[in-house]
Scaffold this active site. Structure first.
Site, PDB file in Angstrom:
ATOM      1  N   SER A 123      -0.644  -4.724   6.095  1.00 22.23           N
ATOM      2  CA  SER A 123       0.599  -4.895   6.068  1.00 22.23           C
ATOM      3  C   SER A 123       1.232  -5.185   7.495  1.00 22.23           C
ATOM      4  CB  SER A 123       1.305  -4.378   5.021  1.00 22.23           C
ATOM      5  OG  SER A 123       2.688  -4.408   4.613  1.00 22.23           O
ATOM      6  N   GLU A 220      -3.673 -12.261   3.554  1.00 25.19           N
ATOM      7  CA  GLU A 220      -3.053 -11.726   2.494  1.00 25.19           C
ATOM      8  C   GLU A 220      -1.404 -11.541   2.551  1.00 25.19           C
ATOM      9  OE1 GLU A 220      -1.789  -8.353   1.871  1.00 25.19           O
ATOM     10  OE2 GLU A 220      -1.888  -7.760   4.002  1.00 25.19           O
ATOM     11  N   HIS A 285      -2.430  -6.022  -0.390  1.00 22.15           N
ATOM     12  CA  HIS A 285      -1.451  -5.234  -1.115  1.00 22.15           C
ATOM     13  C   HIS A 285      -1.960  -5.444  -2.450  1.00 22.15           C
ATOM     14  CE1 HIS A 285       1.044  -6.065   2.431  1.00 22.15           C
ATOM     15  NE2 HIS A 285       1.451  -5.073   2.084  1.00 22.15           N
TER      16      HIS A 285
END
Length: 315
Positions: A123, A220, A285
């Site tokens: 992230s 992602e 995630h």
């Protein structure tokens, strides 16, 4: 062998962990819920590790509630943990936002001098993965964070990280059963990537990576509606970062809208590159978040939905 014209070179890998290894937990980004941190530390202890929580992990910024304490304190925690010779790995507690604010405050000269260690996160931690690659030359692990819900609840996520840290030769082929070709084909290169919006935010910064040419790019994201994801990918394309990329592996797109809409954007923006693209590989995630090594030579096979490493993620 990697392409000699590639802009993405293999990075220096850290040593694997053994029983009793001391690992530091840091919070470079958002505030950390104490109860989740406690649960994550218990998992690490169950693996035979000795986790040490950095001094400012449970801090809260006095005015900005989205940050885990002051920028300099978060940067100091990372630098000191890395430079502690008794620490074998540094694990992030959570993502959120804040790594970009502290990345230039880290003592990268000291980090390089201390040598490679296993570093884990995803992230917002993408900003640090890029910094370790560009400014230190160290391979890292795009993997679950100690206080993240997926790590606490999903046994497969836990085992992927545990095996990578202790028995990396057992996890050379990566990809969930959901993985399938968005664009068929095979490619070779060195892995890089992470959260797409963080990679876009790194463009144009003093130490931003200028090119992914010859690399295997892993992407992602979370919470980006299809039109915003279109903007992020378009920025990556317009910047030239994706020129000559060898192949692309796609992870999860949680809270980005209906997947058929997300998939349409991915196909539209990435399909024209003329390289293999694998979707739904199972990192990021997602309900299950596989640990994906960055900075390691590998082969991407879109037809089988796999990423196969040339060597273990850790030595």
């Amino acid at each position: 062998m990697t392409d000699p014209s590639s802009a993405v070179e293999p990075l220096t890998r850290a040593e694997r962990l053994g029983p009793g290894a001391r690992v530091a937990v840091v919070a470079p980004s958002g505030p950390v819920p104490e109860e989740r941190l406690t649960a994550g530390l218990d998992i690490l202890r169950g693996w035979g590790l000795e986790p040490v929580v950095a001094p400012h992990v449970l801090d809260a910024h006095p005015t900005l509630g989205h940050l885990a304490g002051a920028d300099r304190a978060r940067a100091r925690d990372l630098t000191e943990a890395w430079c502690d010779p008794s620490v074998s790995a540094v694990l992030c507690a959570r993502g959120g936002f804040g790594a970009q604010r502290m990345v230039d405050l880290v003592d990268w000269t000291a980090i390089r001098a201390a040598g490679p260690k296993a570093f884990v996160g995803y992230s917002d931690v993408t900003a640090l993965h890029e910094a370790f690659a560009v400014r230190a030359g160290f391979a890292t692990l795009h993997g679950p964070m100690v206080a993240a819900g997926t790590f606490l609840s999903d046994p497969r996520t836990q085992e992927s990280l545990r095996a990578t840290l202790f028995e990396p030769e057992t996890v050379l082929t990566l990809g969930l059963e959901t993985a399938r070709p968005l664009v068929p084909g095979r490619a070779r290169g060195v892995t890089l990537g992470g959260c797409a919006s963080l990679l876009a935010a790194d463009l144009g910064t003093p130490h931003g990576r200028p090119s992914a040419r010859g690399g295997l790019l892993l992407l992602e994201d979370v919470g980006e509606e299809p039109y915003r994801l279109d903007r992020v990918l378009t920025q990556l394309l317009r910047s030239g970062l994706l020129d000559g990329v060898a192949g692309i592996g796609l992870g999860s797109w949680e809270e980005c809208g209906p997947y058929e809409e997300v998939r349409a954007v991915l196909a539209d923006r990435l399909g024209g590159l003329g390289v293999p693209v694998v979707e739904e590989m199972g990192f990021g995630h997602s309900t299950t978040a596989l640990t994906m090594p960055l900075g390691v030579p590998a082969a991407l096979d879109a037809d089988t939905g796999t990423l196969t490493l040339d060597a273990p993620a850790l030595r």
